[in-house]
Motif scaffolding. Structure first.
Motif, PDB file in Angstrom:
ATOM      1  N   GLN A 215     -32.773  85.896  70.657  1.00 33.28           N
ATOM      2  CA  GLN A 215     -31.407  86.217  71.045  1.00 33.28           C
ATOM      3  C   GLN A 215     -30.470  85.252  70.337  1.00 33.28           C
ATOM      4  OE1 GLN A 215     -32.236  85.910  75.363  1.00 33.28           O
ATOM      5  NE2 GLN A 215     -31.417  87.985  75.516  1.00 33.28           N
ATOM      6  N   VAL A 216     -29.459  85.779  69.668  1.00 31.99           N
ATOM      7  CA  VAL A 216     -28.554  84.932  68.901  1.00 31.99           C
ATOM      8  C   VAL A 216     -27.505  84.312  69.816  1.00 31.99           C
ATOM      9  CG1 VAL A 216     -27.012  86.868  68.270  1.00 31.99           C
ATOM     10  CG2 VAL A 216     -27.094  84.806  66.837  1.00 31.99           C
ATOM     11  N   VAL A 217     -27.326  82.998  69.700  1.00 27.92           N
ATOM     12  CA  VAL A 217     -26.338  82.292  70.507  1.00 27.92           C
ATOM     13  C   VAL A 217     -25.253  81.651  69.648  1.00 27.92           C
ATOM     14  CG1 VAL A 217     -27.904  81.868  72.436  1.00 27.92           C
ATOM     15  CG2 VAL A 217     -27.783  80.202  70.560  1.00 27.92           C
ATOM     16  N   GLY A 218     -25.413  81.714  68.328  1.00 31.90           N
ATOM     17  CA  GLY A 218     -24.424  81.124  67.443  1.00 31.90           C
ATOM     18  C   GLY A 218     -24.945  81.063  66.025  1.00 31.90           C
ATOM     19  N   ALA A 219     -24.271  80.272  65.214  1.00 28.94           N
ATOM     20  CA  ALA A 219     -24.677  80.141  63.813  1.00 28.94           C
ATOM     21  C   ALA A 219     -24.282  78.778  63.278  1.00 28.94           C
ATOM     22  CB  ALA A 219     -24.039  81.233  62.959  1.00 28.94           C
ATOM     23  N   LEU A 220     -24.991  78.363  62.259  1.00 29.30           N
ATOM     24  CA  LEU A 220     -24.761  77.083  61.606  1.00 29.30           C
ATOM     25  C   LEU A 220     -24.609  77.333  60.121  1.00 29.30           C
ATOM     26  CD1 LEU A 220     -24.813  74.064  62.572  1.00 29.30           C
ATOM     27  CD2 LEU A 220     -27.169  73.981  61.713  1.00 29.30           C
ATOM     28  N   SER A 221     -23.647  76.670  59.497  1.00 24.27           N
ATOM     29  CA  SER A 221     -23.464  76.880  58.057  1.00 24.27           C
ATOM     30  C   SER A 221     -23.195  75.577  57.329  1.00 24.27           C
ATOM     31  CB  SER A 221     -22.315  77.858  57.785  1.00 24.27           C
ATOM     32  OG  SER A 221     -21.061  77.246  58.024  1.00 24.27           O
ATOM     33  N   ILE A 222     -23.531  75.593  56.048  1.00 25.68           N
ATOM     34  CA  ILE A 222     -23.150  74.536  55.120  1.00 25.68           C
ATOM     35  C   ILE A 222     -22.083  75.134  54.217  1.00 25.68           C
ATOM     36  CG2 ILE A 222     -23.910  73.003  53.273  1.00 25.68           C
ATOM     37  CD1 ILE A 222     -26.791  73.365  54.384  1.00 25.68           C
ATOM     38  N   ALA A 223     -20.929  74.515  54.181  1.00 30.25           N
ATOM     39  CA  ALA A 223     -19.826  75.009  53.356  1.00 30.25           C
ATOM     40  C   ALA A 223     -19.487  73.994  52.288  1.00 30.25           C
ATOM     41  CB  ALA A 223     -18.597  75.289  54.222  1.00 30.25           C
ATOM     42  N   THR A 224     -19.101  74.494  51.132  1.00 32.19           N
ATOM     43  CA  THR A 224     -18.735  73.599  50.043  1.00 32.19           C
ATOM     44  C   THR A 224     -17.757  74.283  49.110  1.00 32.19           C
ATOM     45  OG1 THR A 224     -19.615  72.067  48.386  1.00 32.19           O
ATOM     46  CG2 THR A 224     -20.584  74.284  48.461  1.00 32.19           C
ATOM     47  N   SER A 225     -17.271  73.542  48.169  1.00 36.05           N
ATOM     48  CA  SER A 225     -16.331  74.064  47.178  1.00 36.05           C
ATOM     49  C   SER A 225     -17.073  74.521  45.928  1.00 36.05           C
ATOM     50  CB  SER A 225     -15.324  72.971  46.810  1.00 36.05           C
ATOM     51  OG  SER A 225     -14.625  73.291  45.625  1.00 36.05           O
ATOM     52  N   THR A 226     -16.569  75.583  45.307  1.00 35.54           N
ATOM     53  CA  THR A 226     -17.176  76.055  44.058  1.00 35.54           C
ATOM     54  C   THR A 226     -16.975  75.045  42.932  1.00 35.54           C
ATOM     55  OG1 THR A 226     -15.157  77.311  43.589  1.00 35.54           O
ATOM     56  CG2 THR A 226     -16.989  78.494  44.630  1.00 35.54           C
ATOM     57  N   ASN A 227     -16.080  74.089  43.116  1.00 33.86           N
ATOM     58  CA  ASN A 227     -15.921  73.015  42.138  1.00 33.86           C
ATOM     59  C   ASN A 227     -17.085  72.034  42.190  1.00 33.86           C
ATOM     60  OD1 ASN A 227     -13.434  73.949  41.204  1.00 33.86           O
ATOM     61  ND2 ASN A 227     -12.306  72.846  42.789  1.00 33.86           N
ATOM     62  N   ARG A 228     -17.827  72.083  43.289  1.00 31.41           N
ATOM     63  CA  ARG A 228     -18.949  71.161  43.475  1.00 31.41           C
ATOM     64  C   ARG A 228     -20.289  71.853  43.222  1.00 31.41           C
ATOM     65  NH1 ARG A 228     -18.485  66.691  46.497  1.00 31.41           N
ATOM     66  NH2 ARG A 228     -20.239  67.142  47.886  1.00 31.41           N
ATOM     67  N   TYR A 229     -20.471  73.028  43.816  1.00 34.67           N
ATOM     68  CA  TYR A 229     -21.761  73.709  43.735  1.00 34.67           C
ATOM     69  C   TYR A 229     -21.577  75.215  43.681  1.00 34.67           C
ATOM     70  CZ  TYR A 229     -23.602  69.232  45.423  1.00 34.67           C
ATOM     71  OH  TYR A 229     -23.907  67.898  45.553  1.00 34.67           O
ATOM     72  N   GLY A 230     -22.674  75.905  43.369  1.00 26.01           N
ATOM     73  CA  GLY A 230     -22.737  77.352  43.454  1.00 26.01           C
ATOM     74  C   GLY A 230     -23.715  77.753  44.539  1.00 26.01           C
ATOM     75  N   ILE A 231     -23.884  79.071  44.725  1.00 22.46           N
ATOM     76  CA  ILE A 231     -24.795  79.571  45.749  1.00 22.46           C
ATOM     77  C   ILE A 231     -26.222  79.076  45.516  1.00 22.46           C
ATOM     78  CG2 ILE A 231     -25.901  81.658  46.659  1.00 22.46           C
ATOM     79  CD1 ILE A 231     -23.135  81.293  47.759  1.00 22.46           C
ATOM     80  N   ASP A 232     -26.657  79.029  44.272  1.00 21.14           N
ATOM     81  CA  ASP A 232     -28.018  78.583  43.978  1.00 21.14           C
ATOM     82  C   ASP A 232     -28.255  77.153  44.461  1.00 21.14           C
ATOM     83  OD1 ASP A 232     -28.642  80.993  42.856  1.00 21.14           O
ATOM     84  OD2 ASP A 232     -28.324  80.339  40.779  1.00 21.14           O
ATOM     85  N   GLU A 233     -27.250  76.289  44.272  1.00 20.89           N
ATOM     86  CA  GLU A 233     -27.388  74.911  44.740  1.00 20.89           C
ATOM     87  C   GLU A 233     -27.432  74.852  46.266  1.00 20.89           C
ATOM     88  OE1 GLU A 233     -25.959  74.570  40.600  1.00 20.89           O
ATOM     89  OE2 GLU A 233     -25.308  75.766  42.324  1.00 20.89           O
ATOM     90  N   LEU A 234     -26.626  75.697  46.920  1.00 19.62           N
ATOM     91  CA  LEU A 234     -26.642  75.732  48.380  1.00 19.62           C
ATOM     92  C   LEU A 234     -28.008  76.173  48.908  1.00 19.62           C
ATOM     93  CD1 LEU A 234     -23.225  77.172  49.658  1.00 19.62           C
ATOM     94  CD2 LEU A 234     -24.123  74.856  49.876  1.00 19.62           C
ATOM     95  N   ASN A 235     -28.641  77.092  48.196  1.00 21.86           N
ATOM     96  CA  ASN A 235     -29.947  77.600  48.627  1.00 21.86           C
ATOM     97  C   ASN A 235     -30.992  76.489  48.751  1.00 21.86           C
ATOM     98  OD1 ASN A 235     -29.899  80.347  49.243  1.00 21.86           O
ATOM     99  ND2 ASN A 235     -29.821  80.908  47.077  1.00 21.86           N
ATOM    100  N   LYS A 236     -30.809  75.416  48.009  1.00 22.63           N
ATOM    101  CA  LYS A 236     -31.754  74.311  48.090  1.00 22.63           C
ATOM    102  C   LYS A 236     -31.745  73.669  49.476  1.00 22.63           C
ATOM    103  CE  LYS A 236     -31.153  73.300  43.159  1.00 22.63           C
ATOM    104  NZ  LYS A 236     -30.643  72.323  42.157  1.00 22.63           N
ATOM    105  N   HIS A 237     -30.635  73.821  50.184  1.00 29.71           N
ATOM    106  CA  HIS A 237     -30.506  73.220  51.509  1.00 29.71           C
ATOM    107  C   HIS A 237     -30.952  74.153  52.629  1.00 29.71           C
ATOM    108  CE1 HIS A 237     -28.493  69.878  49.691  1.00 29.71           C
ATOM    109  NE2 HIS A 237     -27.424  70.565  49.352  1.00 29.71           N
ATOM    110  N   TRP A 238     -31.377  75.381  52.260  1.00 27.79           N
ATOM    111  CA  TRP A 238     -31.714  76.350  53.302  1.00 27.79           C
ATOM    112  C   TRP A 238     -32.811  75.878  54.259  1.00 27.79           C
ATOM    113  CZ3 TRP A 238     -36.091  79.396  54.438  1.00 27.79           C
ATOM    114  CH2 TRP A 238     -35.871  80.358  55.436  1.00 27.79           C
ATOM    115  N   PRO A 239     -33.898  75.262  53.782  1.00 26.59           N
ATOM    116  CA  PRO A 239     -34.920  74.803  54.732  1.00 26.59           C
ATOM    117  C   PRO A 239     -34.374  73.818  55.766  1.00 26.59           C
ATOM    118  CG  PRO A 239     -35.806  74.840  52.510  1.00 26.59           C
ATOM    119  CD  PRO A 239     -34.323  75.047  52.380  1.00 26.59           C
ATOM    120  N   ALA A 240     -33.548  72.880  55.325  1.00 26.46           N
ATOM    121  CA  ALA A 240     -32.976  71.899  56.262  1.00 26.46           C
ATOM    122  C   ALA A 240     -32.019  72.584  57.236  1.00 26.46           C
ATOM    123  CB  ALA A 240     -32.247  70.802  55.492  1.00 26.46           C
ATOM    124  N   LEU A 241     -31.237  73.543  56.734  1.00 28.01           N
ATOM    125  CA  LEU A 241     -30.319  74.289  57.590  1.00 28.01           C
ATOM    126  C   LEU A 241     -31.093  75.095  58.624  1.00 28.01           C
ATOM    127  CD1 LEU A 241     -27.346  75.216  58.108  1.00 28.01           C
ATOM    128  CD2 LEU A 241     -27.795  77.101  56.517  1.00 28.01           C
TER     129      LEU A 241
END
Length: 261
Positions: A215-241
């Motif tokens: 049952q979903v009770v909420g969500a957690l996200s990592i947000a960043t600027s495209t000046n810093r990273y792209g989606i591929d770089e964010l994907n590296k953090h998926w296991p920790a997230l």
């Protein structure tokens, strides 16, 4: 102009007035409220006076303005402690933010709209519109889409009907059909992305916070600027997230955080 929701009798109308005062995000004069109110002047004045007498609104006699009252602050803190994910999630999101060095958003959903209940920034190099207490659309945010994807069918249907599909950027969903298709993909992958859909230059990766019964009770996200990273770089953090979201889900179940049905 203030967009008033449907009211339920006198209590509902009083809450509409509180919502309207809050929507200005600053002290507001009665004339400003009246200009955007669905109520006639005598009715609005009566509600404003009653809410002020009850401490729900505060009146500045010198400036002739109204603002949210301290009684609301006390009630908000009580709600935060008893029903918000923030109280159980804070240590986890602090640890995640420090580990990866990005902004972490914690969100729940109300009537199809995202309510950010906490935010932790590990860097001052950029910022996002999301702040604790702020409301955002469900259809164009990572946290919103991932919660929608895991909602039960009936609750999801109601939530989708609440989406406005305003095009904030060229990447924003314009209709329910395209959003519904993405929600299926999100549910299978257990991850959602905001590809500059709400703010140009801001991207995010989001995971659902689920109980042991999925049952979903909420969500957690990592947000960043495209000046810093792209989606591929964010994907590296998926296991920790994912692991952090899972840990929060365990604690949320122990605290009996509300779920959607």
């Amino acid at each position: 102009m203030y967009d008033a929701p449907h009211s339920d009798g006198t209590v509902g109308k009083a809450i509409q007035v509180l919502d309207q005062v809050a929507s200005f995000e600053r002290p507001v004069r009665f004339s400003e409220l009246l200009a955007n109110s669905p109520f006639p002047k005598p009715t609005l004045y009566r509600f404003v006076q009653t809410l002020t007498n009850q401490g729900m609104l505060a009146f500045d006699a010198e400036r002739q303005t109204y603002s949210m009252g301290l009684r609301l602050v006390r009630l908000a803190h009580a709600a935060w402690r008893h029903s918000s994910l923030a109280s159980v999630a804070r240590p986890f999101i602090e640890a995640l933010a420090e580990e990866i060095g990005e902004a972490i958003h914690l969100a729940q959903i109300d009537n199809g709209h995202v309510l950010f209940v906490d935010k932790y920034k590990a860097t001052d190099k950029f910022d996002t519109l999301a702040q604790a207490g702020k409301i955002a659309p469900g259809y164009c945010t990572g946290v919103g889409k991932v919660i929608l994807a895991f909602m039960p069918e009936r609750a999801q249907k109601r939530a989708l009907e609440e989406q406005s599909f305003v095009a904030y950027t060229p990447n924003t969903h314009r209709n329910q059909k395209t959003l519904a298709a993405e929600l299926l993909t999100i549910r299978d992958a257990r991850v959602a992305y905001d590809r500059e859909e709400h703010e140009l230059g801001i991207i995010s990766i989001a995971c659902p916070i689920l109980t042991g019964q999925e049952q979903v009770v909420g969500a957690l996200s990592i947000a960043t600027s495209t000046n810093r990273y792209g989606i591929d770089e964010l994907n590296k953090h998926w296991p920790a997230l994912r692991d952090t979201a899972n840990s929060i889900g365990v604690q949320a179940e122990l605290w009996q955080v509300p779920v959607w049905s």
